[in-house]
Design a protein around this motif. Structure first.
Motif, short mmCIF file in Angstrom:
data_model
loop_
_atom_site.label_atom_id
_atom_site.label_comp_id
_atom_site.label_asym_id
_atom_site.label_seq_id
_atom_site.Cartn_x
_atom_site.Cartn_y
_atom_site.Cartn_z
N GLY A 21 0.79 -1.21 0.00
CA GLY A 21 0.00 0.00 0.00
C GLY A 21 0.83 1.27 0.00
O GLY A 21 2.07 1.24 0.02
N VAL A 22 0.12 2.41 0.01
CA VAL A 22 0.80 3.71 -0.05
C VAL A 22 1.65 3.98 1.19
O VAL A 22 2.54 4.83 1.15
N GLU A 23 1.38 3.25 2.26
CA GLU A 23 2.19 3.44 3.47
C GLU A 23 3.65 3.03 3.25
O GLU A 23 4.53 3.38 4.06
N ASN A 24 3.92 2.32 2.16
CA ASN A 24 5.29 1.90 1.86
C ASN A 24 6.09 2.97 1.12
O ASN A 24 7.28 2.76 0.83
N LEU A 25 5.47 4.11 0.82
CA LEU A 25 6.18 5.22 0.21
C LEU A 25 6.81 6.05 1.33
O LEU A 25 6.12 6.71 2.09
N LYS A 26 8.13 6.01 1.43
CA LYS A 26 8.84 6.67 2.52
C LYS A 26 9.79 7.74 1.98
O LYS A 26 10.56 7.48 1.04
N LEU A 27 9.74 8.93 2.56
CA LEU A 27 10.67 9.99 2.18
C LEU A 27 11.99 9.81 2.91
O LEU A 27 12.03 9.75 4.15
N GLU A 28 13.07 9.71 2.14
CA GLU A 28 14.42 9.59 2.71
C GLU A 28 15.26 10.77 2.24
O GLU A 28 15.04 11.31 1.14
N THR A 29 16.23 11.16 3.05
CA THR A 29 17.00 12.38 2.78
C THR A 29 18.47 12.12 2.47
O THR A 29 19.22 13.06 2.24
N ILE A 57 2.75 -0.60 -10.05
CA ILE A 57 4.11 -1.06 -9.78
C ILE A 57 4.34 -1.19 -8.28
O ILE A 57 4.92 -2.16 -7.80
N ARG A 58 3.86 -0.19 -7.52
CA ARG A 58 4.06 -0.20 -6.07
C ARG A 58 3.42 -1.41 -5.40
O ARG A 58 3.96 -1.96 -4.43
N THR A 59 2.29 -1.87 -5.91
CA THR A 59 1.63 -3.03 -5.31
C THR A 59 2.34 -4.34 -5.63
O THR A 59 2.08 -5.36 -4.99
N GLY A 60 3.21 -4.32 -6.65
CA GLY A 60 3.91 -5.55 -7.05
C GLY A 60 3.11 -6.41 -8.00
O GLY A 60 3.51 -7.53 -8.30
N THR A 61 1.97 -5.90 -8.50
CA THR A 61 1.10 -6.69 -9.38
C THR A 61 1.29 -6.35 -10.85
O THR A 61 0.65 -6.96 -11.71
N TYR A 62 2.14 -5.39 -11.17
CA TYR A 62 2.35 -4.99 -12.56
C TYR A 62 3.19 -6.04 -13.28
O TYR A 62 3.88 -6.85 -12.66
#
Length: 332
Positions: A21-29, A57-62
């Motif tokens: 899910g979208v919770e796996n999008l993490k901002l790194e610096t 792509i993010r879900t891994g189903t693409y």
């Protein structure tokens, strides 16, 4: 296999360590800035486009998934920061956009193969440039390379208020086609009409296709389909003899009656931008650069998010009450 090199300098970027899910999008610096390889440019990203494919792509189903961890993003616009060995088409300081990236565009810098990079006309903002690549090239390929659209024909664009949909409306009108567009809100319908559609219909109304059949004299020659798992059976019913249905988007399965394609000799065809040949890219680049210069192709920005709001942007591009232009991350 190309060995990727990275600078000692670091940047901000969104990273995905696991599919889901979208919770796996993490901002790194502290992500190292990539160095462009041969036939690549390094772009200082000013804006990145949000496309439905980013979420698949993010879900891994693409059908194609990157190696984890990765930085998402295909579309972007910015300024060339550096060029790789052998690159002569671009130089440092050029305003450009790209429709795919080696390193991912939800970042302050990204590398891209020059095959997918084009100059951004001064009339367009970086946010508009980030909305140009995937939507406009997909729309062009769907209309002219797959459906072989001709002036005087009528095209039905399902979901015409979205990024690809609006691009298709503008392209079709600039090439002499008659356009029927659908959307799900009054704002979307107004936007589609403003961009040149001859007829607009609310696809949330149960009888909208009856209205199309009754009101669009001569019928529908081409259907550009953004949600085939919902509409494909109806498309087969409505399309003219030897009509063409181009599947641009689909989120599941659907049962259809293939017999409907027999009497009409209609065609159902898919489109995938990144399967394009060298000749396809040459044609698309030339046509769409001309459209920028003449001003007939102008992306509409629906909403702009900050980089740290990438999760919200990806949620909104899929879960919305009605698509209304392009969604963009403002990065610089």
């Amino acid at each position: 296999m190309i060995t990727r090199r990275f600078s000692s300098l670091v940047m901000k970027a969104i990273r995905v360590a696991k599919f889901g899910g979208v919770e796996n999008l993490k901002l790194e610096t502290d992500i190292p800035i990539p160095i462009p390889s041969d036939s690549e440019v390094l772009i200082k990203i000013h804006a990145a486009g949000i496309n439905p494919v980013d979420t698949y792509i993010r879900t891994g189903t693409y059908s194609r998934v990157p190696q984890l961890p990765y930085t998402p993003g295909q579309d972007a616009a910015g300024v060339v920061e550096a060029v790789g060995e052998g690159v002569t088409q671009f130089k440092k300081g050029d305003r450009v956009f790209t429709m795919t990236s080696v390193s991912g565009t939800y970042a302050e810098f990204a590398t891209a193969n020059i095959k997918f990079v084009a100059h951004l006309d001064d009339k367009l903002s970086f946010a508009q440039g980030a909305s140009f690549g995937v939507p406009y090239y997909t729309a062009y390929k769907s209309l002219f390379l797959r459906a072989q659209a001709k002036p005087g024909e009528t095209v039905l664009v399902h979901g015409a208020s979205g990024g690809v949909g609006l691009a298709a409306v503008q392209l079709a009108k600039s090439h002499g086609l008659r356009v029927v567009g659908t959307a799900g809100t009054k704002e979307g319908l107004d936007l589609v009409k403003k961009n040149g559609a001859d007829f607009v219909y609310n696809h949330r109304e149960p009888d909208y296709l009856d209205k199309v059949i009754k009101e669009v004299e001569g019928g529908i020659d081409i259907v550009l389909e953004m949600l085939a798992n919902v509409n494909l059976q109806n498309d087969l019913n409505i399309v003219n003899f030897r009509g063409r249905i181009v599947v641009i988007g689909c989120r599941g399965s659907i049962q259809i009656n293939p017999r409907l394609s027999m009497g009409k000799e209609s065609n159902i065809m898919g489109v995938a931008l990144m399967t394009s040949t060298e000749a396809d890219w040459k044609e698309m680049h030339a046509a769409l650069q001309a459209g920028q210069r003449t001003g007939c192709l102008v992306p509409h920005i629906g909403k702009i998010y900050s980089l740290k709001e990438a999760d919200r942007a990806q949620n909104d591009v899929i879960n919305n009450a009605g698509t209304f232009g392009n969604l963009v991350l403002q990065i610089a």
